[in-house]
Design an enzyme around this catalytic site. Structure first.
Site, mmCIF file in Angstrom:
data_model
loop_
_atom_site.group_PDB
_atom_site.id
_atom_site.type_symbol
_atom_site.label_atom_id
_atom_site.label_comp_id
_atom_site.label_asym_id
_atom_site.label_seq_id
_atom_site.Cartn_x
_atom_site.Cartn_y
_atom_site.Cartn_z
ATOM 1 N N VAL A 30 -4.279 -3.908 1.699
ATOM 2 C CA VAL A 30 -3.633 -2.583 1.754
ATOM 3 C C VAL A 30 -2.811 -2.331 0.487
ATOM 4 C CG1 VAL A 30 -1.941 -1.167 2.998
ATOM 5 C CG2 VAL A 30 -3.603 -2.530 4.284
ATOM 6 N N ASP A 51 4.362 -10.264 -4.247
ATOM 7 C CA ASP A 51 3.781 -10.899 -3.064
ATOM 8 C C ASP A 51 4.354 -12.312 -3.011
ATOM 9 O OD1 ASP A 51 0.854 -10.325 -1.360
ATOM 10 O OD2 ASP A 51 1.709 -12.349 -1.327
ATOM 11 N N ALA A 96 0.991 -10.160 8.241
ATOM 12 C CA ALA A 96 -0.329 -10.427 8.823
ATOM 13 C C ALA A 96 -0.968 -9.132 9.283
ATOM 14 C CB ALA A 96 -0.165 -11.375 10.002
ATOM 15 N N ARG A 104 -1.914 -3.786 17.561
ATOM 16 C CA ARG A 104 -0.912 -3.809 16.499
ATOM 17 C C ARG A 104 0.377 -4.448 16.998
ATOM 18 N NH1 ARG A 104 -3.518 1.236 16.224
ATOM 19 N NH2 ARG A 104 -4.617 1.613 14.274
ATOM 20 N N ASN A 136 2.159 -3.474 10.112
ATOM 21 C CA ASN A 136 2.076 -3.248 11.561
ATOM 22 C C ASN A 136 2.802 -4.316 12.375
ATOM 23 O OD1 ASN A 136 0.637 -0.852 12.087
ATOM 24 N ND2 ASN A 136 -1.253 -1.811 11.375
ATOM 25 N N ASP A 164 -3.655 8.347 11.296
ATOM 26 C CA ASP A 164 -4.333 8.799 12.522
ATOM 27 C C ASP A 164 -4.574 10.311 12.464
ATOM 28 O OD1 ASP A 164 -3.347 6.205 14.480
ATOM 29 O OD2 ASP A 164 -2.123 6.778 12.770
ATOM 30 N N ARG A 167 -7.536 10.888 10.403
ATOM 31 C CA ARG A 167 -8.765 10.570 11.151
ATOM 32 C C ARG A 167 -9.101 11.712 12.106
ATOM 33 N NH1 ARG A 167 -6.712 4.347 12.053
ATOM 34 N NH2 ARG A 167 -7.868 3.455 10.297
ATOM 35 N N HIS A 184 -5.614 21.756 10.724
ATOM 36 C CA HIS A 184 -4.233 21.300 10.826
ATOM 37 C C HIS A 184 -4.047 20.627 12.173
ATOM 38 C CE1 HIS A 184 -3.070 23.340 7.150
ATOM 39 N NE2 HIS A 184 -3.977 24.228 7.521
ATOM 40 N N THR A 247 -8.651 -2.725 7.730
ATOM 41 C CA THR A 247 -8.791 -1.380 7.158
ATOM 42 C C THR A 247 -7.897 -1.287 5.924
ATOM 43 O OG1 THR A 247 -6.921 -0.319 8.277
ATOM 44 C CG2 THR A 247 -8.946 -0.517 9.538
HETATM 45 N N1 LIG Z 1 0.221 1.405 8.874
HETATM 46 C C1 LIG Z 1 -1.089 1.482 8.839
HETATM 47 O O1 LIG Z 1 -1.674 2.541 9.105
HETATM 48 C C2 LIG Z 1 -1.860 0.239 8.449
HETATM 49 C C3 LIG Z 1 -3.246 0.292 8.183
HETATM 50 C C4 LIG Z 1 -3.880 -0.894 7.814
HETATM 51 C C5 LIG Z 1 -3.171 -2.084 7.764
HETATM 52 N N2 LIG Z 1 -1.847 -2.091 8.044
HETATM 53 C C6 LIG Z 1 -1.032 -3.307 8.036
HETATM 54 O O2 LIG Z 1 -0.700 -3.664 6.700
HETATM 55 C C7 LIG Z 1 -0.390 -5.055 6.673
HETATM 56 C C8 LIG Z 1 -1.134 -5.721 5.527
HETATM 57 O O3 LIG Z 1 -2.531 -5.706 5.783
HETATM 58 P P1 LIG Z 1 -3.553 -6.321 4.713
HETATM 59 O O4 LIG Z 1 -4.911 -6.052 5.246
HETATM 60 O O5 LIG Z 1 -3.176 -5.900 3.342
HETATM 61 O O6 LIG Z 1 -3.237 -7.881 4.860
HETATM 62 P P2 LIG Z 1 -3.469 -8.990 3.746
HETATM 63 O O7 LIG Z 1 -3.424 -10.292 4.470
HETATM 64 O O8 LIG Z 1 -4.657 -8.676 2.925
HETATM 65 O O9 LIG Z 1 -2.182 -8.854 2.805
HETATM 66 C C9 LIG Z 1 -0.903 -9.119 3.249
HETATM 67 C C10 LIG Z 1 -0.144 -9.732 2.097
HETATM 68 O O10 LIG Z 1 1.221 -9.904 2.471
HETATM 69 C C11 LIG Z 1 1.678 -11.038 1.768
HETATM 70 N N3 LIG Z 1 2.941 -11.512 2.337
HETATM 71 C C12 LIG Z 1 3.154 -12.175 3.506
HETATM 72 N N4 LIG Z 1 4.466 -12.432 3.654
HETATM 73 C C13 LIG Z 1 5.107 -11.911 2.588
HETATM 74 C C14 LIG Z 1 6.471 -11.842 2.163
HETATM 75 N N5 LIG Z 1 7.452 -12.369 2.899
HETATM 76 N N6 LIG Z 1 6.750 -11.208 0.988
HETATM 77 C C15 LIG Z 1 5.772 -10.683 0.228
HETATM 78 N N7 LIG Z 1 4.464 -10.733 0.576
HETATM 79 C C16 LIG Z 1 4.139 -11.330 1.737
HETATM 80 C C17 LIG Z 1 0.536 -12.025 1.902
HETATM 81 O O11 LIG Z 1 0.617 -13.080 0.928
HETATM 82 C C18 LIG Z 1 -0.665 -11.121 1.697
HETATM 83 O O12 LIG Z 1 -1.087 -11.090 0.338
HETATM 84 C C19 LIG Z 1 -0.795 -5.594 8.059
HETATM 85 O O13 LIG Z 1 0.356 -5.716 8.874
HETATM 86 C C20 LIG Z 1 -1.713 -4.532 8.595
HETATM 87 O O14 LIG Z 1 -1.776 -4.519 10.007
HETATM 88 C C21 LIG Z 1 -1.179 -0.947 8.370
#
Ligand SMILES: NC(=O)c1ccc[n+]([C@@H]2O[C@H](COP(=O)([O-])OP(=O)(O)OC[C@H]3O[C@@H](n4cnc5c(N)ncnc54)[C@H](O)[C@@H]3O)[C@@H](O)[C@H]2O)c1
Length: 333
Positions: A30, A51, A96, A104, A136, A164, A167, A184, A247
């Site tokens: 993300v 990171d 995570a 979520r 999340n 959402d 979507r 809208h 995603t």
């Molecule tokens: N809000 C939304 O609509 C939405 C949509 C998609 C994903 N997400 C959420 O986004 C988050 C990330 O998803 P992703 O697919 O990129 O995961 P990912 O595993 O690819 O990346 C997460 C990153 O966070 C890093 N990380 C972990 N702990 C950390 C810390 N203390 N400080 C700095 N970095 C740290 C990890 O090393 C990793 O590189 C998840 O919680 C996912 O559920 C949210």
């Protein structure tokens, strides 16, 4: 030079930073997709990636800087905690992600501690900007970040249901055969299983969707189609996770939209998550409602009239989120 009526100094009355600098915490799927999309958008002057896995952030930054000849002018680099001191926006994507079959809310314990420690580092630098949470479960973690940061109201927000709502607009545009930009529509409440579509607010060219539908003739049974669309929006992430594990593209773009509204002080109406202080009788919970987003973060939640059944679903969503947050209390240091 004299300003025209309604104009503000450089159009940036709400902002208090020199450069449009965005720090992205979490350079995974993300975070890196958002960085790429933000660089292409031209909205940021500086994008800083951090990171806990420093090599990953360094690699992502290096990969991105090789695109500088093709991006609008922007600086991209690996960051340090000191970067929070003059950042306009910090976007938290660290933590995570859902595994297949996980909701979520299942992520809450794993990710709350991560978000708390990031917020501590951010506020320790007298951060002057806005925190945007994407990790999340985003509503519960926006609440955690808001309480932990103790910044002025509005300066912590979550990406909420902006994704959402996108979507939903996409599915309606396909169904109604009309440009998505003319649809809208808002998803309200939790970014998750208890979210709801505010059907009474959906319109195309100012025509409420039920009325539009009567004159359009694209659906055999609108009530059935409507329920299927709502289900599809709610289950979108599960479908994508089953296909490819996670995603990242559309959330990356939704984050660009939110961050652009902050950087450019756009006062855009977006369905983002924020701490409620009485809208619809709700307090002490973060969830999404249409809100005005500017350089100050969430300036104001718009309390539009909802139908009784929509109000009931919104309160149910708030209850789900409150009990998720309550479940965290034992975790707090
Ligand atoms: N809000 C939304 O609509 C939405 C949509 C998609 C994903 N997400 C959420 O986004 C988050 C990330 O998803 P992703 O697919 O990129 O995961 P990912 O595993 O690819 O990346 C997460 C990153 O966070 C890093 N990380 C972990 N702990 C950390 C810390 N203390 N400080 C700095 N970095 C740290 C990890 O090393 C990793 O590189 C998840 O919680 C996912 O559920 C949210």
């Amino acid at each position: 030079m004299a300003l025209a009526v309604g104009e503000t100094e450089a159009g940036m009355a709400g902002s208090h930073w020199a450069a449009r600098k965005v720090v992205i915490v979490g350079a995974g799927a993300v975070g890196s997709t958002f960085a790429y999309a933000l660089a292409q958008s031209g909205h940021a002057d500086e994008i800083v990636l951090t990171d806990v896995n420093r090599d990953l952030a360094a690699g992502q930054a290096l990969d991105l800087v090789h695109g500088l000849p093709f991006f609008p002018a922007v600086d991209v680099r690996l960051g340090e905690p000191a970067d929070y001191r003059d950042a306009s926006v910090v976007v938290i994507t660290a933590g995570a992600a859902q595994r297949p079959g996980e909701s979520r809310l299942d992520l809450i314990h794993r990710n709350a501690a991560i978000v708390q420690s990031i917020v501590d580092d951010v506020v320790a630098q007298q951060f002057p900007g806005v925190i945007v949470v994407a990790t999340n479960p985003v509503d519960a973690l926006t609440y955690v970040a808001e309480r932990r940061a103790r910044l002025p109201h509005g300066r912590v927000l979550g990406s909420g249901t902006e994704l959402d709502s996108a979507r939903l607009r996409y599915l309606l545009s396909r169904q109604c055969k009309v440009d998505v930009h003319n649809v809208h529509a808002y998803v309200l409440g939790e970014h998750g299983d208890s979210e709801l579509v505010a059907w009474s607010l959906v319109h195309i060219a100012g025509v409420p969707i039920d009325e539009y539908c009567r004159s359009c003739g694209n659906c055999a049974a609108w009530e059935v189609t409507r329920a299927a669309i709502e289900r599809s929006v709610r289950d979108s992430a599960y479908h994508i996770i089953n296909y490819k594990g996670a995603t990242w593209f559309a959330i990356g773009l939704a984050l660009v939209r939110i961050v652009a509204a902050i950087l450019r002080n756009q006062r855009s109406v977006l369905s983002v998550s924020s701490l409620l202080t009485g809208a619809y009788g709700l307090t002490d919970v973060c969830l999404s409602l249409p809100a005005i987003v500017s350089g100050k973060g969430v300036e104001r939640v718009i309390e539009t009239p909802l139908l009784p059944r929509e109000l009931e679903s919104l309160h149910h969503s708030a209850d789900v989120l409150r009990s998720a947050i309550k479940g965290l209390e034992g975790d707090r240091p």
